[in-house]
Design an enzyme around this catalytic site. Sequence first.
Site, short mmCIF file in Angstrom:
data_model
loop_
_atom_site.label_atom_id
_atom_site.label_comp_id
_atom_site.label_asym_id
_atom_site.label_seq_id
_atom_site.Cartn_x
_atom_site.Cartn_y
_atom_site.Cartn_z
N ASP A 83 -51.40 -77.08 -77.65
CA ASP A 83 -52.51 -77.96 -78.00
C ASP A 83 -52.22 -78.59 -79.37
O ASP A 83 -51.87 -77.89 -80.32
CB ASP A 83 -53.78 -77.07 -78.06
CG ASP A 83 -55.07 -77.87 -78.11
OD1 ASP A 83 -55.05 -79.05 -77.73
OD2 ASP A 83 -56.09 -77.29 -78.53
N ASP A 105 -49.80 -84.85 -80.55
CA ASP A 105 -50.92 -85.60 -81.10
C ASP A 105 -50.40 -86.49 -82.23
O ASP A 105 -50.45 -86.13 -83.40
CB ASP A 105 -52.01 -84.65 -81.61
CG ASP A 105 -53.17 -85.42 -82.23
OD1 ASP A 105 -53.12 -86.67 -82.25
OD2 ASP A 105 -54.13 -84.77 -82.71
#
Length: 349
Positions: A83, A105
Amino acid sequence: MPLVTTRQLLDEAAKGGYGVGAFNVNDMEQIQAIMEAAKETNSPVIIQASRGARKFAQDNYLYHLMLAAAELYPQIPLAMHLDHGNSFETCESAIKLGFTSVMMDGSLKPDGKTPATFEENVEVTKKVADYAHERGISVEGEIGVLGGIEDGHGAGGSGLDHVTDPDQAVEFAERTGVDSLAIAIGTSHGAYKFTKKPDGSVLKMDLLIAIHKRLPNTHLVMHGSSSVPKDLQDIINQYGGKLKETWGVPVEEIQLGIKNGVRKINVDTDNRLAITGAIRKVFVESPEKFDPRDYLTPARAAMQKVVAQRMTQFGQAGHAGDYTAISIADMAKGYANGTLVTKPLIAAK
Ligand SMILES: [Zn+2]
């Protein structure tokens, strides 16, 4: 079942018209709670670990706990996902360890705080996608910037500061070749998402629908999607906690998202609330107890209940037996020979 990729899980979810919960973990009890919930509801599932989790638990503990989960629940398709990777190196280290899926990200610079430019985001995400796909591993990108901060990662501020622009989402998907796309539609990380029940002014479901119309085959990801239910807040406060009143993302809005291309839904806060409430209850009601199992057992059960509920609400329940695992080597072949498409289908405006 051996660990599978999120690409396979999400392709299957798209075929079946459901969403898959991605639940964050830091320790053994959380992994056990998720796997028991998956067994109870017969669900495929994504377990994800952030950089904070890797630091807390150490990579080798996390990886071997995931392997244990795959071994103990051979009937459950399970993906192990990174994540919010903040850099190419973070994603590379996760892939080398054995994660079957990573999020790059690139919406933030490597400090995990400062919004990056569009070009910086495209560049690093494409680099990760090329590296990962050669090895059969799936990649999630993010376009637009989520609100809030979790595990030290995030731009802070409101979820409305940098919502996703649909034209940029199209260009980003096309140039990077990501397998799934996280979008910013007003949600934030953490428990304090909204100060009142969210409506269209703060949760931009219309924007999500517009992005799905332009990218009808792209798997969309909703971050910061805990529902922060009042009953879980109440248990904590009833037993000495001090949570301020707050609202999360209503399950009906997530279900609307699932009808419009959302295939992965990230949930962390709800599980944290469930665990903390259960532990506080034991501490207050039975202050003489000191065996960690006396409070970790109900904490694990409380998390399992929330996860099973979300699995049912997202529609993944009942789908664990729909397919067999595609090996990572075969995924790599699929990317190389083009059977695993990475160019998105783009619809006209
Ligand atoms: Zn997130």
